[in-house]
Design an enzyme around this catalytic site. Structure first.
Site: not given
Ligand SMILES: [Zn+2]
Ligand SMILES: [Zn+2]
Lengths: 452, 180
Positions: B130-131, B134, B140-141, B146, B165
């Site tokens: 996740h990070e 970025h 953000h999705c 995802c 995703c």
């Molecule tokens: Zn985030």
């Molecule tokens: Zn996504």
């Protein structure tokens, strides 16, 4: 459409401002920061924000409540969230009475702040949708088809918002099918001309003289068949916007006429002697490289500079592939009921096909493809087979492209088995078509366990 | 040399670091070219809150990043915060070079449950993905499965996948091309 909302964070502590801004940016918001109330009011004067986070306690004359009141003078409905520490909750409650939407005691739970932001943004989105819906009822307006999470498209949508309120001419560039008119409509319906007409003219569709009368209108008797005085598109668009599509195709004479209208905002009807004054915003579109047309002497440079005050270039789909799934699903949802079908989704395989296809005709082609697939689909999910027409055309177009993740061995296996198929299992012929000898061919067949 | 530098900030269990390194290499295809150990930056410790400032952590990572690497990912057992929020699972520079992930609140014993080492590794991988996402400019999705969906509690972390995703992945891939 998903708008990019702007948020302003006001706090005298830099780390507070920046860390909250960073956190909100990760959520996709466009965040500005101010270190004082005064600066915040200046920012609010320059643009409106969807949410204002304002720290209650700020040194230097203006505290949070005063800042809020000043901003409210500029934007009466501005949603303000007051940030406060435990010690000053009472004052925060006063702030609520003064019209703050919310107050947040710092440090707060991420869940809480997400909820508060989501709640305000939801209202904002609804307001936007309502305005759009209203517009849709009056004009046929479909902002909803602009669906994207591509950074470039998002910045275009931001630009649309920013220029909507201006009168400047806009030039929309993009390949055919990218939705240039949609963007033009978005500019029109986002600005203060929204309740005035949006008139669209395709310059390529008409012959020169017809186009001239179409644009400027004519007096009775101006030419054979001109039995009544008729107003042109410029007059019909008065107060609103005229959209001149395929502007790159107009004749030198019309270029000159158009330049005059842009400069003087007035013109004569064909066969008329009375000047007609109009207040019209011009949005032009082209799939040509107008700068190139200018350098080739086919397009007037003075007109080009007049038109190109603000340029919006829409990327083709192949440069925003991440939007394909979004667009495809959206189109299924929209088109399926229109076509009296109950299609719920797109299979993974079908989506792969859509993602791999080049879409030379862009969004329009995608729409046509989805429509075609929906019409022929027998189930509730569009499958690879429903898009057979695309795969066939892909194979024809780029018979030579190697799919991703394919190893050299895979490739060889396929080449060997294809050669055998072509020759009906004749090893000698297959081998010579591949440029190898028969024994090597047998080796490969054995290696890959290919059935003859 | 381009690739990722994986930095432990303070003591971090080796399995956590290893699983993140493997995940980044296999799933994103970004080679982990360096592993470094950094002390927890004490100036970032807030005694009243008993937490570490994630902003200070990011600053330290940027200062200590070996030259030539394209991304630096810090992993820490310290509980992270930003002034506005009670905690963050991690933080990244959007479209920047540095990101940090904390395992403190990914451990379910934090919430009074029995420890679960396997679950912890999965969560650490998800938050690392996740990070890192970025740093490649992904936001953000809305797809809750995802890796780029925002999770602010453990159930949300658990319900997403360690993978991007179909919308986020092509964007990431495009940006990866630029650093490769
Ligand atoms: Zn985030
Ligand atoms: Zn996504």
């Amino acid at each position: 459409m998903k708008a990019v909302w702007k948020i302003l964070v006001v706090d005298d502590e830099e780390v507070m401002c920046e860390s909250l801004a960073a956190w909100l940016r990760e959520d996709g918001y466009d965040v500005d920061t101010s270190s004082s109330g005064r600066q915040a009011v200046e920012r609010a004067r320059a643009s409106d924000y969807a949410i204002y986070f304002i720290d209650l306690k700020m040194p230097g004359g203006m505290d949070g409540i005063e800042t809020m009141m000043e901003i409210r003078k500029l934007h009466p409905d501005a949603p303000v969230i007051i940030i406060t520490a435990y010690a000053t909750v009472d004052t925060a409650i006063t702030a609520m009475k003064e019209g703050a939407q919310e107050y947040i005691v710092k440090p707060c739970n991420p869940e809480e702040i997400s909820l508060v932001v989501a709640r305000i943004i939801k209202v904002k989105n609804l307001q936007l949708e309502n305005t759009i819906l209203r517009k849709r009822l009056t004009g046929q307006y479909d902002f909803h088809d602009i669906i994207t999470k591509n950074p470039r498209m998002l910045s275009i949508l931001q630009l649309v918002q920013d220029v909507a309120g201006l009168r400047s001419t806009v030039l929309v560039r993009g390949e055919s099918g990218t939705g240039k008119e949609l963007i033009a409509r978005a500019v029109h319906y986002s600005g203060d001309r929204a309740d005035k007409p949006f008139i669209s003219v395709s310059c390529a569709a008409l012959a020169e003289t017809l186009l001239e009368s179409e644009l400027f209108g004519y007096e009775k008797g101006a030419f054979t068949g001109a039995s009544t005085r008729t107003r042109g598109k410029f007059e019909l668009a008065d107060g609103g916007t005229i959209f001149l599509d395929e502007i790159g195709d107009i004749s030198p004479k019309l270029q000159a006429d158009l330049l005059r209208v842009l400069q003087e905002r007035r013109f004569y009807r064909l066969g008329g002697s009375e000047e007609v004054k109009v207040d019209v915003r011009v949005i032009a579109a082209t799939n040509k490289d107008l700068a190139e047309e200018v350098s080739q002497g086919r397009f007037r440079d003075d007109l080009y500079y007049r038109l190109n005050v603000i340029e919006i270039r829409i990327p083709p789909i192949r440069e925003r592939r991440e939007d394909v799934p979004l667009l495809a699903r959206h189109l299924v949802q929209r088109l399926s009921p229109e076509l009296n079908k109950d299609i719920q989704d797109i299979s993974e395989g079908a989506m792969k096909v859509l993602l791999e296809y080049e879409w030379p005709g862009n969004v329009r082609e995608l729409e046509n493809a989805i429509e075609r697939a929906i019409v022929t689909c027998r189930g509730q999910v569009l499958t690879e087979d429903d898009f057979g027409f695309l795969t066939r055309s892909m194979q024809e177009r780029k018979a030579w492209s190697v799919p991703a993740n394919m190893t050299l061995q895979d490739l060889e296996r396929q080449a060997v088995s294809a050669a055998l198929q072509r020759t009906g299992g004749n090893v000698k012929e297959a081998a010579s078509s591949l440029g190898i000898d028969r024994s090597t061919m047998y080796e490969k067949i054995k290696k890959y366990e290919i059935q003859r | 040399m381009s690739g990722l530098c994986l930095a432990s900030l303070g003591e971090v269990e080796e399995p956590v670091l290893r699983t993140i390194a493997e995940c980044v290499e296999e799933r994103i295809g970004l080679p982990v070219v360096r592993r470094i150990q950094l002390p927890v930056p004490l100036e970032g410790y807030d005694r009243a809150r008993g937490q570490m400032s994630s902003v200070t952590m990011l600053k330290l990572l940027l200062e200590q990043a070996p030259s030539g690497i394209s991304r630096i990912l810090g992993v820490t057992e310290s509980d992270l915060f930003i002034p506005m929020l009670t905690f963050v699972f991690g933080q990244a520079q959007l479209k920047g070079r540095a990101a940090v992930v904390s395992t403190a609140r990914l451990r379910q014993e934090y919430y009074g449950m029995q420890p679960d080492g396997i679950a912890l590794l999965g969560r650490a991988r998800k938050e690392a993905m996740h990070e890192l996402g970025h740093t490649f400019g992904l936001i953000h999705c809305p797809d809750t499965r995802c890796a780029m969906s925002l999770s602010i509690n453990l159930p949300q972390v658990d319900s997403k996948l360690e993978w991007y995703c179909e919308g986020c992945w092509p964007v990431l891939q495009e940006r990866l091309e630029e650093v490769r």
